[in-house]
Structures are given as structure tokens and as C-alpha cells.
Design a protein around this motif. Structure first.
Motif, mmCIF file in Angstrom:
data_model
loop_
_atom_site.group_PDB
_atom_site.id
_atom_site.type_symbol
_atom_site.label_atom_id
_atom_site.label_comp_id
_atom_site.label_asym_id
_atom_site.label_seq_id
_atom_site.Cartn_x
_atom_site.Cartn_y
_atom_site.Cartn_z
ATOM 1 N N VAL A 125 0.851 -1.189 0.000
ATOM 2 C CA VAL A 125 0.000 0.000 0.000
ATOM 3 C C VAL A 125 0.892 1.245 0.000
ATOM 4 O O VAL A 125 1.745 1.393 0.881
ATOM 5 N N PRO A 126 0.750 2.147 -0.987
ATOM 6 C CA PRO A 126 1.599 3.343 -1.029
ATOM 7 C C PRO A 126 1.283 4.268 0.140
ATOM 8 O O PRO A 126 0.141 4.681 0.314
ATOM 9 N N CYS A 127 2.275 4.577 0.936
ATOM 10 C CA CYS A 127 2.025 5.281 2.197
ATOM 11 C C CYS A 127 3.158 6.247 2.498
ATOM 12 O O CYS A 127 4.318 5.836 2.623
ATOM 13 N N ALA A 128 2.826 7.526 2.629
ATOM 14 C CA ALA A 128 3.816 8.530 2.996
ATOM 15 C C ALA A 128 3.969 8.629 4.512
ATOM 16 O O ALA A 128 5.077 8.843 5.010
ATOM 17 N N TYR A 129 2.864 8.485 5.249
ATOM 18 C CA TYR A 129 2.890 8.583 6.712
ATOM 19 C C TYR A 129 1.849 7.637 7.303
ATOM 20 O O TYR A 129 0.839 7.329 6.669
ATOM 21 N N VAL A 130 2.103 7.210 8.538
ATOM 22 C CA VAL A 130 1.133 6.486 9.357
ATOM 23 C C VAL A 130 0.688 7.424 10.472
ATOM 24 O O VAL A 130 1.529 8.062 11.124
ATOM 25 N N LEU A 131 -0.623 7.498 10.700
ATOM 26 C CA LEU A 131 -1.184 8.429 11.673
ATOM 27 C C LEU A 131 -2.010 7.676 12.712
ATOM 28 O O LEU A 131 -2.578 6.622 12.423
ATOM 29 N N GLY A 132 -2.080 8.224 13.905
ATOM 30 C CA GLY A 132 -2.890 7.626 14.959
ATOM 31 C C GLY A 132 -2.989 8.559 16.148
ATOM 32 O O GLY A 132 -2.190 9.502 16.287
ATOM 33 N N ASP A 133 -3.963 8.309 17.018
ATOM 34 C CA ASP A 133 -4.117 9.155 18.198
ATOM 35 C C ASP A 133 -3.210 8.673 19.325
ATOM 36 O O ASP A 133 -2.358 7.798 19.134
ATOM 37 N N ALA A 134 -3.415 9.227 20.527
ATOM 38 C CA ALA A 134 -2.470 8.987 21.622
ATOM 39 C C ALA A 134 -2.474 7.545 22.108
ATOM 40 O O ALA A 134 -1.477 7.095 22.689
ATOM 41 N N VAL A 135 -3.555 6.801 21.893
ATOM 42 C CA VAL A 135 -3.569 5.383 22.275
ATOM 43 C C VAL A 135 -2.456 4.649 21.537
ATOM 44 O O VAL A 135 -1.789 3.762 22.099
ATOM 45 N N TYR A 136 -2.225 5.013 20.293
ATOM 46 C CA TYR A 136 -1.245 4.324 19.456
ATOM 47 C C TYR A 136 0.120 5.010 19.483
ATOM 48 O O TYR A 136 1.146 4.348 19.398
ATOM 49 N N GLY A 137 0.128 6.325 19.635
ATOM 50 C CA GLY A 137 1.394 7.030 19.719
ATOM 51 C C GLY A 137 2.202 6.669 20.945
ATOM 52 O O GLY A 137 3.435 6.727 20.930
ATOM 53 N N ALA A 138 1.519 6.278 22.022
ATOM 54 C CA ALA A 138 2.220 5.916 23.259
ATOM 55 C C ALA A 138 2.875 4.545 23.183
ATOM 56 O O ALA A 138 3.666 4.194 24.069
ATOM 57 N N ASP A 139 2.577 3.766 22.147
ATOM 58 C CA ASP A 139 3.096 2.407 22.036
ATOM 59 C C ASP A 139 4.471 2.421 21.359
ATOM 60 O O ASP A 139 4.579 2.617 20.151
ATOM 61 N N SER A 140 5.504 2.196 22.138
ATOM 62 C CA SER A 140 6.868 2.270 21.602
ATOM 63 C C SER A 140 7.139 1.165 20.584
ATOM 64 O O SER A 140 7.917 1.362 19.643
ATOM 65 N N SER A 141 6.495 -0.003 20.739
ATOM 66 C CA SER A 141 6.748 -1.086 19.784
ATOM 67 C C SER A 141 6.207 -0.740 18.405
ATOM 68 O O SER A 141 6.806 -1.118 17.383
ATOM 69 N N LEU A 142 5.090 -0.032 18.335
ATOM 70 C CA LEU A 142 4.572 0.417 17.047
ATOM 71 C C LEU A 142 5.535 1.406 16.404
ATOM 72 O O LEU A 142 5.859 1.301 15.215
ATOM 73 N N ARG A 143 6.035 2.347 17.208
ATOM 74 C CA ARG A 143 6.961 3.339 16.656
ATOM 75 C C ARG A 143 8.253 2.673 16.189
ATOM 76 O O ARG A 143 8.784 3.005 15.122
ATOM 77 N N ARG A 144 8.776 1.735 16.971
ATOM 78 C CA ARG A 144 10.028 1.064 16.585
ATOM 79 C C ARG A 144 9.846 0.255 15.305
ATOM 80 O O ARG A 144 10.743 0.205 14.453
ATOM 81 N N MET A 145 8.693 -0.384 15.153
ATOM 82 C CA MET A 145 8.436 -1.149 13.934
ATOM 83 C C MET A 145 8.458 -0.240 12.719
ATOM 84 O O MET A 145 9.067 -0.549 11.686
ATOM 85 N N LEU A 146 7.817 0.914 12.828
ATOM 86 C CA LEU A 146 7.765 1.841 11.702
ATOM 87 C C LEU A 146 9.154 2.412 11.399
ATOM 88 O O LEU A 146 9.544 2.551 10.232
ATOM 89 N N GLU A 147 9.907 2.727 12.446
ATOM 90 C CA GLU A 147 11.244 3.261 12.237
ATOM 91 C C GLU A 147 12.155 2.232 11.574
ATOM 92 O O GLU A 147 12.966 2.567 10.701
#
Length: 324
Positions: A125-147
Motif C-alpha cells: 500500500v503506497p504510504c507517505a505517513y502512518v497516523l494515529g491518536d495517543a492510544v497508538y502514539g504511546a506504544d513504543s513497539s509500534l513506533r520502533r516497527m515503523l522506524e
């Protein structure tokens, strides 16, 4: 819905591919969020006394985590998962009565979101950014996966979110709220966060680059949005952005998160997303798939109209006077 035999996940994948074909764009974004479905009784899969953003309070409800895709051509839902509270996953007999597969275990909403985002990115899926609210922003494993995937994101966090200050004060604890309090008046700039019903949604924005970069030069930011009203209410975002990203660009990206709310509103008001009468696990996912397919179809019609309008040449005034 509950007793028929067809593969709900296969239809979901077909809907996702259809949306990418209709709306796909290199500047598109993936947006994750949850929505609630108020219920009576205790037999519907996943129903429990839990917070529902739809009701704005704790209600007897189901909660689904959804993934949306948005681009200049429109927006649509591309994935869905039913959240199962631990009170359900600890009671396998109750799960069996709702036809919940034995392999389904408790998963937090951020973990579900991470799996959906990974599946979409793996599918191309062509994607420039992934967005989410604070429930998801607080999850470090999600951020590390994206990084690790070098996938940019703009994820909201709460003002008290734990952070390290960095630089010469690397191990000093701080928070987005504390860092924002150190901005000078000249650090703020007015930028639009997308179009609203009454024109551009204007806010004051400020950002600070965090004192480290990732492989490939990707930059970490703390982005802060402030209302222009007397309340001065602030919102905070952790950002992982390509080199050279501007404050105006990041502000515009942050504003795109509301596209998933538009998906929920249309799918519930016009397509029956919140009118699921099936009690089973399979019935819930099949109902959501069919509503997502209908929303994708309407989004494609809108996208086709936009492309048609954009391709028309501008009309010019006639060279000769029009006869009376």
C-alpha cells in the motif's frame, strides 16, 4: 452472517486492493483508530462494559480497531479487528459460544493496530505517513516497527508522555507539555491542518527536532498544535519524518488523521456499520467487510469524479461578444 461459509479476511484483502487501485497515491496515509458499537446483553462477541468514544463514556459495547487509507482522491476503510477484553479471552467457553477461534488471544489495541499496519505495508500500500491518536502514539513497539521499516509517522501523544530531553541532558526526564512550555512566541507559526466546513482549519504550530537521527537521515520531531482561541489548548505529536520536512508539511499531515472520522461517520450514517445484529465473531467481521466494501465503492465514484473534474481544461471567455 454468522453461519455462512466464506472467508472474511479474503474479502478484506480484496477491499484493500480495490481502495488502493481507486485512491492509491504516493502521498497517501494510513490512519488507525477505534470506534465503539453500543450493545445490549452480553452474548455478542467482545461486548463488555468499556469506554466507547462513540458514546463518550463507559458503556456496554463492542470496540473495533480500524485502518483507513486517505489520499488526495478520498478516504476509505481497509482493515478491521474486533477488540476482545481479557474478560473474554480468559473464558474460553464463552468464546466458543460466540464462535471465536481458539487461536485468538488477548491483544491490546496498539498491538492490533501494529499487525494491521504491517499487513498493509507488506501488501505494498503506497504510504507517505502512518497516523494515529495517543492510544497508538504511546506504544513504543509500534513506533520502533515503523522506524525499522523507515516508514514516516505522525502519532499523537498525551502531554505527560515520558520523554528523554536528549543532547547534553540525555537522561533527564521531560514531557511534551514541559518542552512546549519552553517555546518562545516567535517559535509558533500559523498553518492549516486541512479543510473544515468553514474553510481551512487554522492552528498555531511549533516543532522541535529531537537531537538524534535514524538510518537514512530520518528526523525525530516533537510537534505541538495550539488552538488559536483564548483556551490555547495544545495537542502533541511524535514525528518520524524524511530529511528536510517542514513545519507546514507536518502540520498538514497531522490534520489528515480526521479522515478516518469521516469514514466512520459515513459508514455508520449511510451504510449501517453500527447496525450489526450478528452475535458471532465471524458475523461481526463479515458485516464490517460488507460495509467497508460499500464505502470503498462510493469512495471510488467520488475519486472518479475528482479525476474527471481535474482533467477538464479551464474554460475561457469567448473572443467575440455574445449577441444580445
Amino acid at each position: 452472517m454468522g453461519r455462512s461459509h466464506w472467508d472474511a479476511d479474503r474479502l478484506r484483502d480484496e477491499v484493500r486492493d480495490y481502495v488502493v487501485e481507486a485512491l492509491g497515491d504516493e502521498d497517501g496515509v494510513l490512519i488507525v483508530d477505534e470506534t465503539g458499537f453500543v450493545k445490549k446483553g452480553d452474548r455478542s462477541a467482545g461486548v463488555a462494559r468499556q469506554y466507547s468514544g462513540t458514546a463518550g463514556r463507559i458503556e456496554n459495547s463492542q470496540v473495533g480497531v480500524f485502518l483507513a487509507y486517505a489520499s488526495r482522491y478520498g478516504q476509505a476503510l481497509v482493515d478491521r479487528r474486533l477488540y476482545l477484553p481479557e474478560s473474554w479471552t480468559r473464558d474460553r467457553a464463552r468464546c466458543a459460544r460466540a464462535s471465536i477461534p481458539e487461536m485468538v488471544e488477548f491483544a491490546t489495541k496498539p498491538k492490533m493496530a501494529r499487525a494491521m499496519v504491517e499487513a498493509a505495508l507488506d501488501a505494498g500500500v503506497p504510504c507517505a505517513y502512518v497516523l494515529g491518536d495517543a492510544v497508538y502514539g504511546a506504544d513504543s513497539s509500534l513506533r520502533r516497527m515503523l522506524e525499522a521499516r523507515e516508514q514516516p509517522y505522525v502519532l499523537a501523544v498525551r502531554g505527560a508522555h515520558f520523554m528523554r530531553r536528549g543532547g547534553d541532558r540525555l537522561f533527564e526526564e521531560t514531557s511534551p507539555e514541559e518542552l512546549a512550555s519552553e517555546f518562545e512566541p516567535d517559535d509558533w507559526a500559523c498553518h492549516a491542518a486541512g479543510e473544515g466546513a468553514k474553510g481551512p482549519r487554522l492552528y498555531d504550530w511549533a516543532g522541535i527536532r529531537r537531537p538524534w537521527t535514524s538510518k537514512g537521515g530520518f528526523e525525530h520531531w516533537l510537534l505541538v498544535r495550539r488552538k488559536r482561541s483564548t483556551s490555547g489548548e495544545k495537542a502533541y505529536y511524535l514525528v518520524f519524518a524524511p530529511p528536510g520536512s517542514s513545519l507546514a508539511e507536518l502540520a498538514a499531515v497531522a490534520g489528515l488523521r480526521w479522515a478516518i472520522e469521516e469514514c466512520f461517520e459515513r459508514a455508520k450514517d449511510d451504510l449501517g456499520l453500527d447496525h450489526c445484529e450478528a452475535r458471532s465473531w465471524h458475523g461481526w467481521h463479515r458485516h464490517m467487510n460488507l460495509c467497508m466494501a460499500a464505502l470503498a465503492f462510493l469512495s471510488k465514484l467520488s475519486a472518479d469524479l475528482r479525476r474527471s473534474a481535474w482533467s477538464k481544461p479551464n474554460e475561457t471567455s469567448p473572443k467575440e461578444p455574445i449577441a444580445a
